[in-house]
Design an enzyme around this catalytic site. Structure first.
Site, short mmCIF file in Angstrom:
data_model
loop_
_atom_site.label_atom_id
_atom_site.label_comp_id
_atom_site.label_asym_id
_atom_site.label_seq_id
_atom_site.Cartn_x
_atom_site.Cartn_y
_atom_site.Cartn_z
CB VAL A 1 -0.96 -0.02 1.21
CG1 VAL A 1 -0.23 0.29 2.50
CG2 VAL A 1 -2.14 0.92 1.00
CE1 TYR A 2 3.31 1.51 4.53
CE2 TYR A 2 5.51 0.64 4.23
CZ TYR A 2 4.41 0.88 5.04
OH TYR A 2 4.45 0.48 6.35
CB SER A 3 3.83 5.30 -2.98
OG SER A 3 4.25 6.27 -2.06
NE ARG A 4 -4.16 2.49 -3.66
CZ ARG A 4 -5.28 2.88 -4.28
NH1 ARG A 4 -5.30 2.92 -5.60
NH2 ARG A 4 -6.35 3.20 -3.60
#
Length: 340
Positions: free
Chosen positions: A54-57
């Site tokens: 999920v970090y910066s998708r």
């Protein structure tokens, strides 16, 4: 650098783990600069990297892959996580078998690797049976796509439930927990840390600098720093909130203590976390090279009992100065859930 065993796995990791949340759109958008920061951390002896889908998708995972190209992958204990929302479809999220089996392939592709050393469930999911989650993760381990599994921001009751289900159903067990823990966020001292020790689990806390509050940038008499994190999470940063004013007071007292002890506030904060006997490694999340350099020396800092006593006077054991800083809020404890 002295290395520590991650739980009972036999895997040796550095006491500082490089968190990659700030690499990508959420922080440092310069991929080449982010790669340089990762390389500097590896050259300094850090062998543990933690990221998440999920970090910066997914951009963070892609940057980590660039940094580990050229033969560095084999010498790194690589961790990532699943759970956060990755799209508009209602099933692109959570801890179901359907999503885990699909999303692990996406993480493997973005990380450009054949295996993930530590695959973690980023948050509990009340609507998903933990056996559903552990069953999917067990299959991934047996397929060789994942080496170990872990949890993140699980309350003690759910940590115990997962251990018991793994034992009773013959599933792989979570070998570590990743909770929020810092000088300002000490709630996990009440039960999570002792629970992990009883079950032989490693502990790799996130937010050891309390989301930047212990970086030295949040001080009385100064303009609060601008950050995307503060914009996304006003409850943790808005100084009109009384609990955040109490954090500011605690930071002032802790900064004075650090100065008297001849160390930076950053080193005091990180050393406090990594010197706890239950903790394996603290996850640092630098956005710049300067951030990283200011944190590296903390692994060598030891805090004597007198300093620990002073810390307890400023922030008592087991207390979150701002209760909303404790990470995932258990819906079972909400007032509505306690009504018949």
């Amino acid at each position: 650098m002295d290395y520590r065993t991650l739980g009972r796995t036999g895997v040796e990791v550095s006491p500082l783990c490089l968190g990659a949340m700030m690499f990508g759109d959420w922080g440092n958008t310069d991929h080449d600069d982010s790669v340089r920061i990762i390389h500097r951390a590896l050259d300094a002896g850090i062998n543990f990297i933690d990221t998440a889908d999920v970090y910066s998708r997914g951009e963070s995972e892609t940057i980590v892959a660039k940094a580990l190209a050229g033969g560095r992958r084999d010498n790194v204990v690589l961790a990532t996580k699943v759970h956060g929302r990755m799209g508009d479809d209602p099933n692109q999220f959570g801890n179901s078998r359907r999503w885990i089996v699909k999303e692990v392939e996406a993480s493997l592709r973005r990380l450009n690797t054949d295996w993930i050393d530590l695959y973690q469930i980023h948050r509990p999911e009340p609507d998903t049976d933990i056996d559903e989650t552990l069953g999917a993760l067990t299959d991934l381990v047996r397929q060789g796509k994942v080496r170990y599994i872990g949890s993140s921001t699980f309350p003690a009751s759910r940590i115990v439930e997962a251990q018991w289900v793994a034992r009773d159903r013959g599933r792989e067990r979570f070998v570590c927990e990743q909770p929020p823990y810092s000088l300002l966020v000490r709630g996990v001292e009440n039960d999570v840390l002792t629970t992990c020790r009883r079950h032989g689990m490693g502990v790799i806390p996130w937010g050891p600098l309390a989301g930047g509050w212990l970086s030295g940038r949040w001080r009385k008499g100064q303009e609060p720093p601008q950050s995307s994190r503060a914009d996304r999470l006003p409850g943790r940063y808005d100084l009109s909130i009384a609990a955040n004013q109490r954090k500011l007071d605690a930071v002032e007292a802790l900064a004075q203590l650090a100065d008297e002890a001849g160390m930076s506030l950053i080193h005091l904060g990180l050393a406090f976390v990594i010197n706890h006997p239950a903790v394996t490694a603290a996850i640092i999340g630098p956005r710049t090279m300067e951030h990283l350099e200011s944190q590296l020396g903390a692994a060598d800092v030891k805090l004597d009992p007198a300093i620990l006593d002073r810390i307890d006077e400023i922030v008592p054991p087991g207390v979150n100065v701002n209760p909303s800083d404790g990470g995932w809020q258990n819906p079972d404890l909400e007032p509505a859930a306690r009504r018949r």
